[in-house]
Design an enzyme around this catalytic site. Structure first.
Site, PDB file in Angstrom:
ATOM      1  N   GLY A 271       0.851  -1.186   0.000  1.00 55.98           N
ATOM      2  CA  GLY A 271       0.000   0.000   0.000  1.00 55.98           C
ATOM      3  C   GLY A 271       0.884   1.232   0.000  1.00 55.98           C
ATOM      4  O   GLY A 271       1.934   1.260   0.659  1.00 55.98           O
ATOM      5  N   PHE A 272       0.455   2.236  -0.760  1.00 52.92           N
ATOM      6  CA  PHE A 272       1.265   3.465  -0.827  1.00 52.92           C
ATOM      7  C   PHE A 272       0.356   4.675  -0.998  1.00 52.92           C
ATOM      8  O   PHE A 272       0.490   5.472  -1.915  1.00 52.92           O
ATOM      9  CB  PHE A 272       2.287   3.380  -1.961  1.00 52.92           C
ATOM     10  CG  PHE A 272       3.474   4.289  -1.783  1.00 52.92           C
ATOM     11  CD1 PHE A 272       4.307   4.162  -0.680  1.00 52.92           C
ATOM     12  CD2 PHE A 272       3.757   5.273  -2.726  1.00 52.92           C
ATOM     13  CE1 PHE A 272       5.404   4.992  -0.516  1.00 52.92           C
ATOM     14  CE2 PHE A 272       4.855   6.111  -2.583  1.00 52.92           C
ATOM     15  CZ  PHE A 272       5.678   5.968  -1.475  1.00 52.92           C
TER      16      PHE A 272
ATOM     17  N   GLU B 100       1.752   1.023  16.561  1.00 50.22           N
ATOM     18  CA  GLU B 100       1.480   2.225  17.351  1.00 50.22           C
ATOM     19  C   GLU B 100       0.388   3.083  16.725  1.00 50.22           C
ATOM     20  O   GLU B 100      -0.476   3.626  17.411  1.00 50.22           O
ATOM     21  CB  GLU B 100       2.760   3.051  17.500  1.00 50.22           C
ATOM     22  CG  GLU B 100       2.594   4.323  18.320  1.00 50.22           C
ATOM     23  CD  GLU B 100       2.231   4.042  19.769  1.00 50.22           C
ATOM     24  OE1 GLU B 100       1.089   4.360  20.157  1.00 50.22           O
ATOM     25  OE2 GLU B 100       3.071   3.522  20.500  1.00 50.22           O
TER      26      GLU B 100
ATOM     27  N   GLU C  91     -15.415  11.061   6.699  1.00 51.17           N
ATOM     28  CA  GLU C  91     -15.597  10.481   5.369  1.00 51.17           C
ATOM     29  C   GLU C  91     -16.972  10.845   4.821  1.00 51.17           C
ATOM     30  O   GLU C  91     -17.855  11.310   5.552  1.00 51.17           O
ATOM     31  CB  GLU C  91     -15.476   8.959   5.452  1.00 51.17           C
ATOM     32  CG  GLU C  91     -14.153   8.460   6.003  1.00 51.17           C
ATOM     33  CD  GLU C  91     -13.002   8.637   5.031  1.00 51.17           C
ATOM     34  OE1 GLU C  91     -13.269   8.857   3.823  1.00 51.17           O
ATOM     35  OE2 GLU C  91     -11.845   8.567   5.475  1.00 51.17           O
TER      36      GLU C  91
ATOM     37  N   GLY D 146      -3.568  12.279  10.459  1.00 47.80           N
ATOM     38  CA  GLY D 146      -2.705  13.173   9.694  1.00 47.80           C
ATOM     39  C   GLY D 146      -1.639  12.406   8.944  1.00 47.80           C
ATOM     40  O   GLY D 146      -1.138  11.376   9.409  1.00 47.80           O
TER      41      GLY D 146
ATOM     42  N   LYS E 193     -10.373   0.505  18.622  1.00 43.88           N
ATOM     43  CA  LYS E 193      -9.204   1.028  19.344  1.00 43.88           C
ATOM     44  C   LYS E 193      -9.206   0.615  20.807  1.00 43.88           C
ATOM     45  O   LYS E 193      -8.146   0.296  21.370  1.00 43.88           O
ATOM     46  CB  LYS E 193      -9.171   2.553  19.204  1.00 43.88           C
ATOM     47  CG  LYS E 193      -8.912   3.010  17.771  1.00 43.88           C
ATOM     48  CD  LYS E 193      -9.037   4.518  17.609  1.00 43.88           C
ATOM     49  CE  LYS E 193      -8.770   4.940  16.173  1.00 43.88           C
ATOM     50  NZ  LYS E 193      -8.934   6.402  15.980  1.00 43.88           N
TER      51      LYS E 193
ATOM     52  N   ASP F   8     -15.226   2.999  15.055  1.00 44.36           N
ATOM     53  CA  ASP F   8     -13.781   3.251  15.009  1.00 44.36           C
ATOM     54  C   ASP F   8     -13.180   3.197  16.409  1.00 44.36           C
ATOM     55  O   ASP F   8     -12.154   2.534  16.642  1.00 44.36           O
ATOM     56  CB  ASP F   8     -13.523   4.615  14.366  1.00 44.36           C
ATOM     57  CG  ASP F   8     -12.055   5.020  14.408  1.00 44.36           C
ATOM     58  OD1 ASP F   8     -11.250   4.388  13.706  1.00 44.36           O
ATOM     59  OD2 ASP F   8     -11.717   5.964  15.149  1.00 44.36           O
TER      60      ASP F   8
END
Length: 351
Positions: A9-10, A154, A215, A327, A230, A226
């Site tokens: 993935g990029f 992380e 989104e 970010g 976590k 979400d």
């Protein structure tokens, strides 16, 4: 010896790490003794390239910006094009796989398969995909250990803010009995907008989408899904307590009205979407739900698209950490710190 990396993935995050490795190459070498060569990149939409001697990062980023396809990288002796993700993981000379593919959070695929393929080859994995860690934590941890590989993630909880590394390092020796957090910047932005500007939920959501915090389909954020992934990661990794996604009661912010906001303000309180995991009778009980917080609560002052987390420790008491939860560069940094940790561990072994 340079650490050889293969990107699976990029997109934005992968490119963020690539930019950091390019821009901080000399300072990382000088301050950490860390050098990295990107030897392979495989992206379902952007193409695939591999060179065992390393790719030039600036050229990779320029080619991608100008053409949108990595396979337009200049012809170089030894360059291979067109390998899929699994072949790239298995057959390149990479030491570590940077797993930042687009992954279905409900199934954890294809990232779970990518992790397994890497670990079977004794290769490390660092990733920002929540799904595999939340859904297959024990299986993948045991597999990595069996094959002598490191697994870093992380960035799955609070981007580059060290929500996982801080308790493991700085809070070692404490029994963490409760974790409470604002783990979704989108919902915190919406609630802040409603509280400070009197915006309706609909107007605040629209603004969040305009700014890129939410989104087009905001369901995962606003319904709490979400944050649920976590808190499962935090429970398993930080509290060492097995917890599955299905065990977490989950309620989002869609039912919060301006009337609710104003009533809370009149009481000197504010609404936050709180992810919580607490040890009770030998197990962890977790939930995601809006809560009215008192002004003195350390999470009450967290505004906008910022994340924060509070650890309740038996020795140190309450410890709160806040910072960016998303970010390009911030999340790219989360991958970098995992890489540096692997590098430091490798240095210790070689001593």
């Amino acid at each position: 010896m340079a650490h050889k990396l293969a990107f699976i993935g990029f997109g934005v995050v992968g490119q963020g790490l690539a930019e950091i490795l390019r821009d901080k190459k000399e300072s990382l070498k000088q301050n950490e003794g860390f050098e990295a060569d990107i030897v392979a990149i495989s992206d379902l939409m952007k193409g695939s390239i591999y060179h065992p001697g390393g790719l030039d990062i600036s050229t990779v980023l320029r080619v991608l910006q100008e053409t949108g396809n990595l396979e337009n990288y200049p012809e170089t002796p030894g360059l291979i094009r067109g390998w899929d993700s699994l072949k790239t993981i298995k057959d390149t000379n990479a030491d570590t796989v940077i797993e930042v593919s687009y992954t279905d959070v409900k199934t954890g695929q294809p990232a779970i398969s990518h992790c397994k393929a890497a670990f079977e080859k004794g290769k490390n994995v660092v990733m920002t995909n929540k799904g595999p860690v939340a859904l297959a934590y024990r299986e993948l941890s045991e597999m990595a250990e069996k094959h002598g590989a490191c697994w870093g993630f992380e960035g799955t909880v609070m981007s580059g803010t060290p929500a996982l590394r801080m308790p493991a390092a700085a809070l070692a020796g404490n029994d963490i009995t409760e974790i409470r957090g604002i783990l979704n910047g989108t919902t915190n932005y919406i609630l802040t907008k409603m509280e400070q500007e009197g915006a309706s939920y609909e107007a605040a959501l629209k603004e969040a989408q305009k700014l890129g915090y939410a989104e087009a389909d905001p369901t995962s954020d606003v319904e709490g899904y979400d944050a649920r992934y976590k808190i499962v990661i935090l429970s398993n990794h930080v509290m060492k307590a097995p917890l599955s996604v299905g065990e977490v009661e989950c309620n989002g912010i869609t039912g919060i009205t301006l009337k609710d906001i104003e009533k809370a303000k009149a009481e000197g309180k504010c609404w936050k979407l709180i992810a919580k995991a607490k040890k009770e009778n030998g197990k962890v009980i977790a939930s995601i739900a809006p809560e009215k917080l008192d002004a003195e609560d350390p999470l009450a002052s967290i505004r906008g698209a910022v994340n924060a987390i509070t650890y309740q420790c038996d020795l140190l008491g309450t410890v709160t950490l806040s910072g960016a939860g998303a970010g390009k560069i911030e999340t790219g940094f989360s991958l970098l710190i995992d890489l540096i940790s692997i590098h430091r561990a490798r240095q210790l072994v070689s001593i």
